[in-house]
Design an enzyme around this catalytic site. Structure first.
Site, short mmCIF file in Angstrom:
data_model
loop_
_atom_site.label_atom_id
_atom_site.label_comp_id
_atom_site.label_asym_id
_atom_site.label_seq_id
_atom_site.Cartn_x
_atom_site.Cartn_y
_atom_site.Cartn_z
N HIS A 1 -27.09 -75.13 32.62
CA HIS A 1 -27.64 -76.42 32.19
C HIS A 1 -26.74 -77.55 32.65
CE1 HIS A 1 -24.91 -76.98 28.66
NE2 HIS A 1 -24.95 -75.66 28.61
N ASP B 1 -26.97 -80.75 31.25
CA ASP B 1 -26.75 -81.75 30.22
C ASP B 1 -25.49 -81.40 29.44
OD1 ASP B 1 -28.10 -79.47 29.11
OD2 ASP B 1 -28.46 -80.62 27.28
N ASP C 1 -18.83 -76.53 29.99
CA ASP C 1 -20.13 -76.33 29.34
C ASP C 1 -21.11 -77.39 29.82
OD1 ASP C 1 -22.17 -75.56 27.61
OD2 ASP C 1 -21.28 -76.51 25.85
N GLU D 1 -30.35 -78.34 27.13
CA GLU D 1 -29.80 -77.19 26.41
C GLU D 1 -29.07 -77.60 25.14
OE1 GLU D 1 -27.25 -73.83 25.22
OE2 GLU D 1 -26.59 -75.85 25.75
N GLU D 2 -28.36 -78.72 25.21
CA GLU D 2 -27.58 -79.15 24.04
C GLU D 2 -28.45 -79.81 22.97
OE1 GLU D 2 -24.79 -78.04 23.81
OE2 GLU D 2 -23.77 -77.97 25.73
N ASP E 1 -22.82 -69.17 30.81
CA ASP E 1 -22.79 -70.26 29.83
C ASP E 1 -22.13 -69.79 28.52
OD1 ASP E 1 -23.26 -72.75 28.66
OD2 ASP E 1 -25.31 -72.25 28.05
N HIS F 1 -17.66 -77.83 22.68
CA HIS F 1 -18.32 -78.94 21.99
C HIS F 1 -17.32 -79.89 21.33
CE1 HIS F 1 -22.57 -76.97 21.58
NE2 HIS F 1 -22.04 -76.80 22.78
#
Lengths: 475, 475
Positions: free
Chosen positions: B97, B99, B131, B165-166, B194, B444
């Site tokens: 991903h 994003d 990520d 995705e997030e 991922d 994150h």
């Protein structure tokens, strides 16, 4: 000998339009104490009140209270006023507040909240109508009606009207304590009109309030919030410990599980036992105000005892956990449960805190958790019970019977009005709670109202109370 | 016969500056999918990625996904791309991903989050570095290095890179299901990069994920929130019932108290039992990532089993109760507890839901409360376990040993990556999770990073994996 009151009563009836007009002027000032932007309106309301008092011949002054805690904002002044200083008369100190709760038409009001609207059914809608501008103006109206009718005012009246009641009465306790032996020195008794009848028909005099010990129980473990996918099953979770602690405090029927609480409650005397049956209160009214039938008890007596003379424990919520709608797979690292115990005679604050701490620590120990737990009181306010046999109460009871034609109920309340205890302790005098409005007034809700009948008869009641006060023999 | 990889590896080393520059360009686009105002940046990132792929000779296209649920906002497009279509080669479908999570310097970043900063210790800081922009660009870099070295690309590569995705992968499942027999039709296996190594030293291949059943338990009674002074002791309180229900679900040591859950868990085979001891994982690393020593187990094997192969139950919070700092004497009228169960083989979603509903209803019935209780699943996602003996895994294992000089750990994860199961079910092919970053990357969090070593060796690994894929015999 019953005082001559017919002239006064007739004068109040004759002036009722003017008294409603005075309430309209007061309601028009949006004196919302919790909103910083409205502070000038609160101050304006204080000035308006002092001006009205001075026009009536009272000596009113505005007492500054300094800055609001944690802000640069000036607190609204307390209005202190004296009407009469005849050493041969009793002196009554009355308290009220001129600030109000927030209100917006958009909240669902049927009228503009800051425009007094008198409905055909007698409801007078407006923010502050019953809480507490109507009762405060009751004292002013009583003075004015006496003057207009040429009747001598029966007592000296000391008045203390604050502007921060709806936001914690910041600064008031210090002022009361400082003035107890000065401005308030000659007060013989205290009267507060800032509560409500138990129902809508029978007036009441209130002689007791429960106290409140508010607790936090804090459980922490991990260094930061965790993802339950990664750490679920790996870490001992603070929230798991917390709900098990909170779940151990009280049962569904309100029975507090903490040893040492029930043991402190004053035993029921035969005299008190006989009090409840006569109280004007029905379960139907309770179901209506509750919006459901999910009561613990199905009968009036047990319900009143549970509200007035027995402690209760409520769990208010959890800080630090997920609280929004939707789903979040968090393991909160630190959670703080909030609960409080409503206290009653003869519970002691410190002893209660000790019982709570010991019990919660024992429960936590039994969980065998590696997390860290702390339990501590956030604030504690004592219960208050006055003697309803004091002349202050018997005067109010006779006045109530004269105005309303019925004996008032002698009631207690489940909640706290902290200023009551402050006045009692600072002055050492008997304090009476003498409500004007009824249980359906919706003090903090939309469509707050005061019934015209309660306002006008209430003005009569406040005046009549002062006349009976003047005649009651010393206890 | 082991594939010839030295030329490719040398080329990757020679081009490492260019590959870091490509990551720098990607990081500079703040493609935060959760913030509506950043949507143009997410779309720009999708276009940039498609352009890069086309420049490398891939056929990339941008697939619109329609509107974001409940909004007027266009979803960012999915980048679909093909590199090679030789019928004599295997075809590998890769997912990633483009994003990222939100990031602000003010959150505590030591560098500007959207400027890639390469530190002397090799950390490359930037939002999205690990990520998942680093791994996504890994595939592009592998293509470029092959071209530059003049080495034939060993497989056909299908790519699916999403931009939501997030924020819940809105719209992706439908696209995968629709394209399974079309765009993805000739895929022989799937590879997703991922996730992360279990620690910082030993690479891993991931073959299992837990599922997640997320529940709400709702207790209501009174018509509106109540004041605990007035109603404490009078009403049965929904919060009292709720904490007693939540307190009955799981014990401090994570043991789920709901009958019928443990019974569904796949028995431990002797083969699985032997797997855990060899895994590169220490309790010290766990304590570090947990920020405390408040673990349920003190040994590695039990901890890994609890994370990977046993269900867990976490209580996330309460909606509708008081959740702010400070004190509020409210009796909440309606409270919703949130908890979830991480599921494992061979648990069934429906059966688990039935066990939860029955247990919670039984507990509530025993409380004898007049309040109303509802328990229901908010969302359920199944667990996933692939066969680590499939050629897809053996190819990745050989590539790992070749690049890193060690056998990879075969791991499972406690959390869920729902797209894994979607790809497996839609294509019917083996899915491999092949991580590039390590456990300390802070996906994150503030200061998200990808180590330069993991990026460069990771590019080698992805290319080497494709070479081994080309040579592995069919299972």
């Amino acid at each position: 000998m019953a005082p001559q009151l017919d002239g006064y009563f007739k004068q109040v009836d004759d002036m009722s339009d003017a008294f409603i007009e005075r309430l309209r002027q007061a309601i028009a000032i949006p004196s919302i104490s919790s909103e910083a932007a409205r502070r000038p309106d609160v101050v304006r309301m204080g000035h308006w009140l002092a001006d009205e008092l001075n026009k009536l011949g009272a000596q009113a002054e505005l007492r500054p209270l300094g800055k609001q805690q944690g802000t640069d904002l000036d607190l609204p002044p307390v209005v202190l006023a004296r009407y009469g200083s005849d050493k041969n008369k009793r002196t009554i100190l009355v308290y009220g507040h001129y600030d109000v709760q927030p209100a917006e038409k958009e909240d669902g009001w049927e009228t503009e909240p800051f425009e007094l609207t008198v409905k055909e059914d007698g409801r007078m809608l407006g923010r502050g109508s019953t809480d507490d501008k109507g009762p405060v103006l009751g004292w002013l109206n009583a003075i004015e009606a006496h003057k207009a009718a040429g009747i001598e005012f029966p007592v000296n009246l000391l008045m203390c009207f604050e502007g921060m009641e709806e936001y914690g009465s910041d600064g008031l306790d210090d002022l009361i304590n400082a003035e107890a032996k000065k401005y308030f020195a000659d007060a013989d008794a205290v009267c507060i009109s800032d509560n409500y009848w138990l129902g809508t028909e029978r007036p009441c005099l209130t002689y007791g309030l429960r106290g409140c010990n508010y607790y936090s129980v804090e459980v922490s473990g991990p260094g930061a919030d965790l993802h339950s996918g990664v750490f679920g099953g790996t870490a001992q979770e603070p929230m798991t410990d917390l709900v098990r602690i909170l779940g151990s405090l009280v049962d569904t029927d309100g029975k507090i599980q903490i040893p040492g609480i029930a043991e402190q409650v004053a035993p029921l005397t035969a005299e008190e036992d006989g009090l409840y049956d006569g109280i004007s209160f029905t379960m139907e009214t309770l179901y209506e105000s509750l919006g459901s039938k999910t009561t613990i008890f199905d009968d009036k007596k047990k319900t009143l005892m549970a509200r007035w003379r027995n402690p209760s424990l409520s769990i208010h919520g959890v800080e630090g956990a997920f609280s929004a709608p939707g789903a979040k797979t968090v393991i909160p690292a630190k959670v703080i449960g909030k609960f409080s115990i409503r206290t009653v005679p003869n519970m002691e604050i410190e002893k209660t805190n000790e019982c709570v701490a010991k019990y919660v620590e024992d429960v936590f120990k039994k969980l065998g958790s590696k997390n860290t737990m702390k339990v501590y009181p956030q604030h504690c306010g004592n219960w208050w019970v006055a003697s309803p046999k004091h002349w202050n109460f018997s005067a109010a009871a006779k006045a109530t019977e004269r105005v309303w034609g019925v004996q008032p109920d002698f009631t207690r309340e489940g909640g706290s009005i902290p200023v009551t205890l402050t006045f009692e302790q600072a002055t050492g005098k008997n304090v009476l709670l003498l409500p004007m409005g009824s249980s359906t007034d919706g003090a903090h809700s939309i469509n707050e109202k005061l019934d015209k009948r309660n306002y006008i008869e209430g003005i009569k009641l406040l005046g009549a109370y002062l006349h009976y006060v003047a005649e009651e023999p010393q206890n």
